[in-house]
Design a protein around this motif. Structure first.
Motif, PDB file in Angstrom:
ATOM      1  N   HIS A 126       0.829  -1.211   0.000  1.00 20.38           N
ATOM      2  CA  HIS A 126       0.000   0.000   0.000  1.00 20.38           C
ATOM      3  C   HIS A 126       0.865   1.264   0.000  1.00 20.38           C
ATOM      4  CE1 HIS A 126      -3.481  -2.605   0.837  1.00 20.38           C
ATOM      5  NE2 HIS A 126      -2.703  -3.201   1.718  1.00 20.38           N
ATOM      6  N   ASP A 234      -0.142   4.356   2.361  1.00 19.54           N
ATOM      7  CA  ASP A 234      -1.554   4.734   2.442  1.00 19.54           C
ATOM      8  C   ASP A 234      -2.112   4.042   3.679  1.00 19.54           C
ATOM      9  OD1 ASP A 234      -4.319   4.940   2.240  1.00 19.54           O
ATOM     10  OD2 ASP A 234      -4.331   4.776   0.062  1.00 19.54           O
ATOM     11  N   SER A 237      -5.760   2.528   3.698  1.00 19.91           N
ATOM     12  CA  SER A 237      -5.875   1.325   2.895  1.00 19.91           C
ATOM     13  C   SER A 237      -5.208   0.143   3.580  1.00 19.91           C
ATOM     14  CB  SER A 237      -5.240   1.561   1.517  1.00 19.91           C
ATOM     15  OG  SER A 237      -5.191   0.377   0.773  1.00 19.91           O
ATOM     16  N   LYS A 238      -4.038   0.367   4.143  1.00 26.82           N
ATOM     17  CA  LYS A 238      -3.312  -0.702   4.817  1.00 26.82           C
ATOM     18  C   LYS A 238      -4.078  -1.208   6.037  1.00 26.82           C
ATOM     19  CE  LYS A 238       1.079  -1.754   7.072  1.00 26.82           C
ATOM     20  NZ  LYS A 238       2.406  -1.232   7.492  1.00 26.82           N
ATOM     21  N   ALA A 240      -7.304  -1.050   6.695  1.00 24.32           N
ATOM     22  CA  ALA A 240      -8.520  -1.751   6.307  1.00 24.32           C
ATOM     23  C   ALA A 240      -8.205  -3.155   5.807  1.00 24.32           C
ATOM     24  CB  ALA A 240      -9.248  -0.959   5.222  1.00 24.32           C
ATOM     25  N   TYR A 241      -7.139  -3.280   5.014  1.00 26.12           N
ATOM     26  CA  TYR A 241      -6.735  -4.586   4.503  1.00 26.12           C
ATOM     27  C   TYR A 241      -6.344  -5.511   5.652  1.00 26.12           C
ATOM     28  CZ  TYR A 241      -3.760  -8.085   2.257  1.00 26.12           C
ATOM     29  OH  TYR A 241      -3.188  -9.262   1.851  1.00 26.12           O
TER      30      TYR A 241
END
Length: 255
Positions: A126, A234, A237-238, A240-241
């Motif tokens: 990310h 990010d 994004s990281k 959430a993943y």
């Protein structure tokens, strides 16, 4: 220890997406690293969060598969990550200072070690820009039988990331969904080697490893992740993943 020609390595890396040194460290240094790893497994691993230690079978501690962030929990591995020639190689091939991120342990236990699916490391990172490398140090002999690494030479030049989907392989949750093209097959290169063999690859290159089919030999290695100084994570994004993945692994009883 091999005294690497950093300029030559940088040229090879730009062309192929990876470099290989056979060996980087001599037998004495490898014996030291292996002894320190045995100490770490015995003394430090039991104190680590369960999310950072993976087993092929959680009921069988001899099936240890992967550990994350060794350099966070131990001074010896912090020094190996931050002050050894490995960091110098990372900086040279990226063309900018290498920022240490993660020192990992990888194993494929004898007879049961699962394949590593074809993937691109940067898909997990990310980053923007995705300026990153992974180093891989063999702790024992590795070959086709016990799961050596394969690269698709030059695949880093395509830019971006190919489609990935859930792989169901613990520790490598995403794999390419379109792998196996004629170009993939034509450009595949395998990297068997003895203990001390060192590989480093670009975050965009496609790579994978087979299962461990040996009934007696493990396949132990260390992985060194560095981001370039210019790379930015990010974080949303990281996070959430990571949260989604951990929830899925807990639901499946894998962590």
């Amino acid at each position: 220890m091999t005294d690497p020609d950093l300029n030559s390595l940088a040229n090879d890396f730009d062309r192929d997406g990876y470099v290989a040194l056979r060996p980087l460290f001599d037998a004495e240094k490898m014996a030291e690293i292996s002894a320190e790893l045995d100490r770490y497994i015995a003394e430090v691993m039991p104190t680590m969060p369960v999310e950072e230690v993976y087993f092929e079978n959680r009921e069988d501690r001899s099936t240890l598969k992967q550990m994350q962030k060794l350099s966070v929990y131990d001074d010896y591995f912090r020094d190996l990550m931050e002050t050894s020639v490995i960091r110098d190689i990372a900086s040279a091939v990226m063309g900018e200072p290498a920022v240490p991120q993660n020192l990992q342990y990888f194993n494929k236990p004898a007879g049961i070690g699962q394949p590593t699916p074809p993937h691109q490391d940067g898909y997990y990172f990310h980053l923007s820009p995705c300026k990153a490398v992974t180093g891989w140090l063999a702790l024992e002999k590795v070959d086709e039988e016990n799961g050596c690494i394969h690269y698709v030479r030059g695949s880093h030049k395509a830019g971006g990331f190919r489609p990935h989907g859930r792989s169901n392989v613990l520790g490598f949750s995403q794999g390419l969904t379109d792998f196996g093209t004629a170009e993939d097959k034509a450009n595949t290169v395998a990297f068997p080697g003895d203990a001390g063999t060192f590989l480093m690859h670009d975050a965009h290159i496609v790579h994978w490893a087979g299962p461990n089919r040996s009934p007696t030999r493990s396949r132990r290695a260390l992985g060194f992740v560095y981001f370039g100084e210019s790379a930015r994570i990010d974080e949303a994004s990281k996070a959430a993943y990571k949260a989604k993945l951990e929830a899925e692994l807990r639901a499946e009883g894998k962590i």
